[in-house]
Design a protein around this motif. Structure first.
Motif, PDB file in Angstrom:
ATOM      1  N   UNK A   3       0.827  -1.213   0.000  1.00  0.00           N
ATOM      2  CA  UNK A   3       0.000   0.000   0.000  1.00  0.00           C
ATOM      3  C   UNK A   3       0.857   1.258   0.000  1.00  0.00           C
ATOM      4  N   UNK A   4       2.132   1.130   0.386  1.00  0.00           N
ATOM      5  CA  UNK A   4       3.069   2.249   0.432  1.00  0.00           C
ATOM      6  C   UNK A   4       2.634   3.345   1.404  1.00  0.00           C
ATOM      7  N   UNK A   5       1.754   3.022   2.337  1.00  0.00           N
ATOM      8  CA  UNK A   5       1.225   4.043   3.239  1.00  0.00           C
ATOM      9  C   UNK A   5       1.765   3.927   4.659  1.00  0.00           C
ATOM     10  N   UNK A   6       2.425   2.843   4.982  1.00  0.00           N
ATOM     11  CA  UNK A   6       2.891   2.666   6.357  1.00  0.00           C
ATOM     12  C   UNK A   6       4.108   3.546   6.627  1.00  0.00           C
ATOM     13  N   UNK A   7       4.327   3.850   7.895  1.00  0.00           N
ATOM     14  CA  UNK A   7       5.493   4.619   8.325  1.00  0.00           C
ATOM     15  C   UNK A   7       6.244   3.853   9.401  1.00  0.00           C
ATOM     16  N   UNK A   8       7.550   3.837   9.275  1.00  0.00           N
ATOM     17  CA  UNK A   8       8.391   3.223  10.296  1.00  0.00           C
ATOM     18  C   UNK A   8       8.819   4.286  11.303  1.00  0.00           C
ATOM     19  N   UNK A   9       9.047   3.851  12.533  1.00  0.00           N
ATOM     20  CA  UNK A   9       9.577   4.734  13.575  1.00  0.00           C
ATOM     21  C   UNK A   9      11.030   4.350  13.814  1.00  0.00           C
ATOM     22  N   UNK A  12      19.363  14.010  10.937  1.00  0.00           N
ATOM     23  CA  UNK A  12      19.302  15.337  11.547  1.00  0.00           C
ATOM     24  C   UNK A  12      17.863  15.814  11.682  1.00  0.00           C
ATOM     25  N   UNK A  13      17.049  15.555  10.649  1.00  0.00           N
ATOM     26  CA  UNK A  13      15.639  15.946  10.705  1.00  0.00           C
ATOM     27  C   UNK A  13      14.905  15.220  11.826  1.00  0.00           C
ATOM     28  N   UNK A  14      15.233  13.947  12.012  1.00  0.00           N
ATOM     29  CA  UNK A  14      14.597  13.167  13.079  1.00  0.00           C
ATOM     30  C   UNK A  14      15.041  13.622  14.468  1.00  0.00           C
ATOM     31  N   UNK A  59       8.885  13.090  16.853  1.00  0.00           N
ATOM     32  CA  UNK A  59       8.625  11.717  16.447  1.00  0.00           C
ATOM     33  C   UNK A  59       9.436  11.410  15.197  1.00  0.00           C
ATOM     34  N   UNK A  60      10.415  10.529  15.325  1.00  0.00           N
ATOM     35  CA  UNK A  60      11.307  10.206  14.210  1.00  0.00           C
ATOM     36  C   UNK A  60      10.680   9.114  13.354  1.00  0.00           C
ATOM     37  N   UNK A  61      10.115   9.502  12.232  1.00  0.00           N
ATOM     38  CA  UNK A  61       9.464   8.528  11.342  1.00  0.00           C
ATOM     39  C   UNK A  61      10.060   8.611   9.940  1.00  0.00           C
ATOM     40  N   UNK A  97       8.319   4.203   1.433  1.00  0.00           N
ATOM     41  CA  UNK A  97       9.059   4.531   0.204  1.00  0.00           C
ATOM     42  C   UNK A  97      10.421   5.129   0.549  1.00  0.00           C
ATOM     43  N   UNK A  98      10.436   6.032   1.531  1.00  0.00           N
ATOM     44  CA  UNK A  98      11.700   6.616   1.959  1.00  0.00           C
ATOM     45  C   UNK A  98      12.649   5.582   2.527  1.00  0.00           C
ATOM     46  N   UNK A  99      12.108   4.617   3.251  1.00  0.00           N
ATOM     47  CA  UNK A  99      12.919   3.544   3.832  1.00  0.00           C
ATOM     48  C   UNK A  99      13.553   2.684   2.744  1.00  0.00           C
ATOM     49  N   UNK A 100      12.756   2.304   1.754  1.00  0.00           N
ATOM     50  CA  UNK A 100      13.279   1.498   0.647  1.00  0.00           C
ATOM     51  C   UNK A 100      14.316   2.285  -0.155  1.00  0.00           C
ATOM     52  N   UNK A 101      14.107   3.592  -0.282  1.00  0.00           N
ATOM     53  CA  UNK A 101      15.069   4.439  -0.998  1.00  0.00           C
ATOM     54  C   UNK A 101      16.402   4.474  -0.254  1.00  0.00           C
ATOM     55  N   UNK A 102      16.352   4.565   1.076  1.00  0.00           N
ATOM     56  CA  UNK A 102      17.584   4.540   1.871  1.00  0.00           C
ATOM     57  C   UNK A 102      18.310   3.212   1.722  1.00  0.00           C
ATOM     58  N   UNK A 103      17.558   2.112   1.774  1.00  0.00           N
ATOM     59  CA  UNK A 103      18.176   0.793   1.608  1.00  0.00           C
ATOM     60  C   UNK A 103      18.861   0.697   0.246  1.00  0.00           C
ATOM     61  N   UNK A 104      18.163   1.175  -0.791  1.00  0.00           N
ATOM     62  CA  UNK A 104      18.707   1.094  -2.151  1.00  0.00           C
ATOM     63  C   UNK A 104      19.985   1.918  -2.279  1.00  0.00           C
ATOM     64  N   UNK A 105      19.941   3.177  -1.865  1.00  0.00           N
ATOM     65  CA  UNK A 105      21.080   4.077  -2.030  1.00  0.00           C
ATOM     66  C   UNK A 105      22.267   3.648  -1.165  1.00  0.00           C
ATOM     67  N   UNK A 106      21.980   3.229   0.075  1.00  0.00           N
ATOM     68  CA  UNK A 106      23.071   2.849   0.971  1.00  0.00           C
ATOM     69  C   UNK A 106      23.741   1.555   0.508  1.00  0.00           C
TER      70      UNK A 106
END
Length: 324
Positions: free
Chosen positions: A7-13, A82-84, A89-91, A95-104
């Motif tokens: 669904x691409x709607x969930x957020x990780x903490x 830094x933003x977190x 609340x650090x979320x 999509x952002x999480x998968x992007x970090x995994x890909x780039x890193x």
């Protein structure tokens, strides 16, 4: 409740590097300083190498690529961290999480391969000096560098595409300061056997494989240096490798410790500190270790930036020249 991440709607903490509130300001200032230093240092090295014809050699071409990778790595992790630290609340979105995994993952694999190629470059220069221009010609360097970037992209795409199909049950709390593959696999309630197997295979091929090439290269280099009769010649030959050896020792000791293990053996609190070393601290140190101790690079930097220097007993001062 079983949450399908399609669904691409969930957020990780993200728990962050430390859960203690009193450390937030210190960590914010600390990592901001590190990020600015890494950004300025690696950018300076990259653009200096591009701008100076004197530095258009295989060694500096590879160093320029390494600086680009370090910029990619730190810029993938630190801005969100830094933003977190500024947020209550650090979320991070799925999509952002998968992007970090890909780039890193892309940056990680590319870095170990470039470190191995830099070791081979030193081997060719010291052990086969007469054939060095042919072994490390411009066409060969560009071809190998392009292949490394392509391998990094392809490997990262495989792991990220598998991670996208994972499911997460009950908890969405990642005990880390960014989205990295091992803690994501630990969090998932899906069968991660395929993910772990492919990750371990990639780690062995790229991590152990490149480390083996470095060890073989330096074994031959040491053998050649020991044959040099003059102590000055030995010192000069070893000085061209000392910076690379320093970075390799720091990088591989931390990265291999983190990745060449089953996910079930993870200690995330300890691993967060180790991950910060090779993903944030070492990219900041690379320009200093590799280049700012190098007279050739410092000379080019002085000319490009208009620096002049004057000396007093025991001290050297560098100032900016005013150019009209």
């Amino acid at each position: 409740i079983r949450m399908k991440n399609q669904t691409m709607e969930i957020e990780f903490i993200l728990v962050g590097i430390s859960s203690l509130p009193e450390l937030r300001l210190f960590l914010l200032v600390f990592f901001l300083c590190i990020y600015v230093t890494a950004l300025v240092g690696n950018s300076l090295i990259f653009f200096t190498i591009c701008a100076s014809q004197q530095l258009h050699t295989p060694m500096y071409f590879l160093l320029g690529n390494l600086s680009a990778i370090d910029l990619l790595c730190t810029s993938t992790i630190v801005p969100k961290m830094l933003a977190n630290l500024l947020s209550q609340k650090a979320t991070i979105s799925f999509v952002g999480c998968m992007a970090q995994i890909y780039m890193f993952t892309w940056a990680l694999v590319s870095e170990v391969l470039f470190l191995a190629l830099m070791a081979f470059d030193r081997y060719a220069a010291i052990c086969h000096p007469l054939h060095y221009p042919m072994i490390m010609s411009s066409r060969v360097c560009i071809g190998m560098a392009g292949s490394i970037w392509a391998i990094g992209i392809s490997n990262s795409a495989v792991h990220t595409s598998l991670a996208i199909h994972l499911s997460f049950c009950n908890s969405l709390i990642i005990d880390h300061f960014f989205c990295e593959l091992p803690p994501i696999l630990k969090l998932s309630c899906s069968d991660t056997h395929l993910n772990e197997t492919l990750a371990l295979c990639a780690d062995v091929i790229f991590g152990v494989g490149s480390c083996s090439l470095i060890l073989i290269s330096y074994g031959c280099i040491i053998k050649t240096i020991l044959r040099i009769r003059s102590s000055e010649g030995k010192k000069k030959a070893f000085s061209t490798c000392s910076s690379h050896l320093t970075v390799v020792s720091l990088y591989y000791s931390t990265a291999i410790y983190t990745y060449i293990r089953p996910t079930s053996n993870l200690s995330l609190e300890r691993d967060k500190i180790i991950t910060a070393l090779y993903s944030v601290i070492i990219p900041m140190l690379n320009p200093i270790i590799y280049s700012f101790r190098n007279r050739e690079v410092k000379g080019v930097l002085k000319r490009l930036l208009g620096w002049t220097s004057f000396s007093l007993p025991g001290r050297t001062f560098i100032i900016m020249s005013c150019c009209m």
